[in-house]
Motif scaffolding. Structure first.
Motif, PDB file in Angstrom:
ATOM      1  N   LYS A  35     -10.430  61.199 -60.411  1.00  0.00           N
ATOM      2  CA  LYS A  35     -10.574  61.675 -59.034  1.00  0.00           C
ATOM      3  C   LYS A  35     -11.127  63.096 -59.026  1.00  0.00           C
ATOM      4  N   ASN A  36     -11.680  63.489 -57.886  1.00  0.00           N
ATOM      5  CA  ASN A  36     -12.074  64.873 -57.662  1.00  0.00           C
ATOM      6  C   ASN A  36     -10.832  65.683 -57.311  1.00  0.00           C
ATOM      7  N   THR A  37     -10.850  66.963 -57.638  1.00  0.00           N
ATOM      8  CA  THR A  37      -9.763  67.858 -57.230  1.00  0.00           C
ATOM      9  C   THR A  37     -10.271  68.781 -56.127  1.00  0.00           C
ATOM     10  N   ASN A  38      -9.357  69.385 -55.414  1.00  0.00           N
ATOM     11  CA  ASN A  38      -9.723  70.329 -54.361  1.00  0.00           C
ATOM     12  C   ASN A  38     -10.410  71.565 -54.915  1.00  0.00           C
ATOM     13  N   GLU A  39     -10.213  71.852 -56.197  1.00  0.00           N
ATOM     14  CA  GLU A  39     -10.791  73.041 -56.825  1.00  0.00           C
ATOM     15  C   GLU A  39     -12.220  72.819 -57.306  1.00  0.00           C
ATOM     16  N   GLY A  40     -12.748  71.594 -57.140  1.00  0.00           N
ATOM     17  CA  GLY A  40     -14.118  71.314 -57.569  1.00  0.00           C
ATOM     18  C   GLY A  40     -14.218  70.712 -58.962  1.00  0.00           C
ATOM     19  N   ASP A  41     -13.081  70.394 -59.565  1.00  0.00           N
ATOM     20  CA  ASP A  41     -13.052  69.787 -60.889  1.00  0.00           C
ATOM     21  C   ASP A  41     -12.910  68.277 -60.750  1.00  0.00           C
ATOM     22  N   VAL A  42     -12.869  67.590 -61.868  1.00  0.00           N
ATOM     23  CA  VAL A  42     -12.565  66.166 -61.916  1.00  0.00           C
ATOM     24  C   VAL A  42     -11.352  66.004 -62.824  1.00  0.00           C
ATOM     25  N   GLU A  43     -10.413  65.166 -62.401  1.00  0.00           N
ATOM     26  CA  GLU A  43      -9.179  64.925 -63.147  1.00  0.00           C
ATOM     27  C   GLU A  43      -9.091  63.441 -63.482  1.00  0.00           C
ATOM     28  N   ALA A  44      -8.623  63.140 -64.684  1.00  0.00           N
ATOM     29  CA  ALA A  44      -8.482  61.742 -65.101  1.00  0.00           C
ATOM     30  C   ALA A  44      -7.228  61.571 -65.938  1.00  0.00           C
ATOM     31  N   VAL A  45      -6.642  60.384 -65.847  1.00  0.00           N
ATOM     32  CA  VAL A  45      -5.558  59.968 -66.737  1.00  0.00           C
ATOM     33  C   VAL A  45      -5.986  58.621 -67.296  1.00  0.00           C
ATOM     34  N   VAL A  46      -6.051  58.533 -68.625  1.00  0.00           N
ATOM     35  CA  VAL A  46      -6.574  57.331 -69.267  1.00  0.00           C
ATOM     36  C   VAL A  46      -5.662  56.872 -70.403  1.00  0.00           C
ATOM     37  N   THR A  47      -5.590  55.552 -70.569  1.00  0.00           N
ATOM     38  CA  THR A  47      -4.779  54.948 -71.619  1.00  0.00           C
ATOM     39  C   THR A  47      -5.652  54.021 -72.456  1.00  0.00           C
ATOM     40  N   GLY A  48      -5.472  54.105 -73.764  1.00  0.00           N
ATOM     41  CA  GLY A  48      -6.223  53.243 -74.683  1.00  0.00           C
ATOM     42  C   GLY A  48      -5.857  53.603 -76.104  1.00  0.00           C
ATOM     43  N   SER A  49      -6.613  53.056 -77.040  1.00  0.00           N
ATOM     44  CA  SER A  49      -6.384  53.395 -78.447  1.00  0.00           C
ATOM     45  C   SER A  49      -6.898  54.808 -78.701  1.00  0.00           C
ATOM     46  N   GLN A  50      -6.504  55.391 -79.822  1.00  0.00           N
ATOM     47  CA  GLN A  50      -6.974  56.741 -80.173  1.00  0.00           C
ATOM     48  C   GLN A  50      -8.497  56.789 -80.197  1.00  0.00           C
ATOM     49  N   ASP A  51      -9.127  55.765 -80.796  1.00  0.00           N
ATOM     50  CA  ASP A  51     -10.587  55.730 -80.886  1.00  0.00           C
ATOM     51  C   ASP A  51     -11.229  55.636 -79.505  1.00  0.00           C
ATOM     52  N   GLN A  52     -10.675  54.788 -78.641  1.00  0.00           N
ATOM     53  CA  GLN A  52     -11.210  54.650 -77.291  1.00  0.00           C
ATOM     54  C   GLN A  52     -11.093  55.970 -76.524  1.00  0.00           C
ATOM     55  N   LEU A  53      -9.925  56.604 -76.627  1.00  0.00           N
ATOM     56  CA  LEU A  53      -9.706  57.857 -75.904  1.00  0.00           C
ATOM     57  C   LEU A  53     -10.592  58.969 -76.442  1.00  0.00           C
ATOM     58  N   GLN A  54     -10.786  59.004 -77.746  1.00  0.00           N
ATOM     59  CA  GLN A  54     -11.655  60.016 -78.346  1.00  0.00           C
ATOM     60  C   GLN A  54     -13.089  59.831 -77.860  1.00  0.00           C
ATOM     61  N   ALA A  55     -13.550  58.592 -77.802  1.00  0.00           N
ATOM     62  CA  ALA A  55     -14.909  58.314 -77.328  1.00  0.00           C
ATOM     63  C   ALA A  55     -15.063  58.715 -75.862  1.00  0.00           C
ATOM     64  N   ASP A  84      -6.277  48.507 -64.527  1.00  0.00           N
ATOM     65  CA  ASP A  84      -7.704  48.676 -64.771  1.00  0.00           C
ATOM     66  C   ASP A  84      -8.049  50.158 -64.674  1.00  0.00           C
ATOM     67  N   PHE A  85      -9.325  50.469 -64.567  1.00  0.00           N
ATOM     68  CA  PHE A  85      -9.745  51.851 -64.388  1.00  0.00           C
ATOM     69  C   PHE A  85     -10.263  51.990 -62.968  1.00  0.00           C
ATOM     70  N   SER A  86      -9.717  52.945 -62.219  1.00  0.00           N
ATOM     71  CA  SER A  86     -10.107  53.071 -60.817  1.00  0.00           C
ATOM     72  C   SER A  86     -10.557  54.487 -60.480  1.00  0.00           C
ATOM     73  N   VAL A  87     -11.427  54.558 -59.492  1.00  0.00           N
ATOM     74  CA  VAL A  87     -11.868  55.825 -58.925  1.00  0.00           C
ATOM     75  C   VAL A  87     -11.020  56.061 -57.693  1.00  0.00           C
ATOM     76  N   ILE A  88     -10.311  57.170 -57.687  1.00  0.00           N
ATOM     77  CA  ILE A  88      -9.493  57.523 -56.512  1.00  0.00           C
ATOM     78  C   ILE A  88     -10.360  58.371 -55.597  1.00  0.00           C
ATOM     79  N   ARG A  89     -10.550  57.878 -54.383  1.00  0.00           N
ATOM     80  CA  ARG A  89     -11.340  58.610 -53.421  1.00  0.00           C
ATOM     81  C   ARG A  89     -10.398  59.302 -52.443  1.00  0.00           C
ATOM     82  N   GLN A  90     -10.622  60.560 -52.249  1.00  0.00           N
ATOM     83  CA  GLN A  90      -9.779  61.326 -51.335  1.00  0.00           C
ATOM     84  C   GLN A  90     -10.623  62.439 -50.731  1.00  0.00           C
ATOM     85  N   ARG A  91     -10.180  62.949 -49.650  1.00  0.00           N
ATOM     86  CA  ARG A  91     -10.901  64.064 -49.028  1.00  0.00           C
ATOM     87  C   ARG A  91     -10.667  65.323 -49.845  1.00  0.00           C
ATOM     88  N   VAL A  92     -11.734  66.069 -50.062  1.00  0.00           N
ATOM     89  CA  VAL A  92     -11.618  67.348 -50.773  1.00  0.00           C
ATOM     90  C   VAL A  92     -12.053  68.474 -49.889  1.00  0.00           C
TER      91      VAL A  92
END
Length: 92
Positions: A35-55, A84-92
């Motif tokens: 998702k986008n943050t109010n500060e202009g950054d992008v934030e993510a939380v992801v789960t997978g194997s070490q190799d998947q997360l590193q990639a 699954d993997f989702s894009v969170i849309r919110q007002r910024v």
């Protein structure tokens, strides 16, 4: 499975960062959200194997063509399970 919290800084909003990240996550087979943050950054939380997360974290350091990533802050957090993997849309 490990879970990462990522905070991506730079020119990362308005450049299709989240949409492209979803494509990459789906290709890698990881789950979570982004998702986008109010500060202009992008934030993510992801789960997978070490190799998947590193990639995924490696891709995040560059992002899509129009992005200009200045920093990626990554930390391992308590495991979370997502359908699954989702894009969170919110007002910024």
């Amino acid at each position: 499975m490990p879970t990462l919290h990522l905070l991506i800084k730079g020119k990362v909003q308005g450049v299709f960062y989240r949409a492209t990240a979803k494509e990459i996550a789906n290709e890698l087979g990881i789950t979570g959200w982004i998702k986008n943050t109010n500060e202009g950054d992008v934030e993510a939380v992801v789960t997978g194997s070490q190799d998947q997360l590193q990639a995924f974290a490696t891709w995040c350091r560059t992002g899509p063509e129009r992005a200009n990533v200045s920093e990626v802050i990554s930390e391992e957090v308590k495991e979370e399970k997502f359908k699954d993997f989702s894009v969170i849309r919110q007002r910024v």
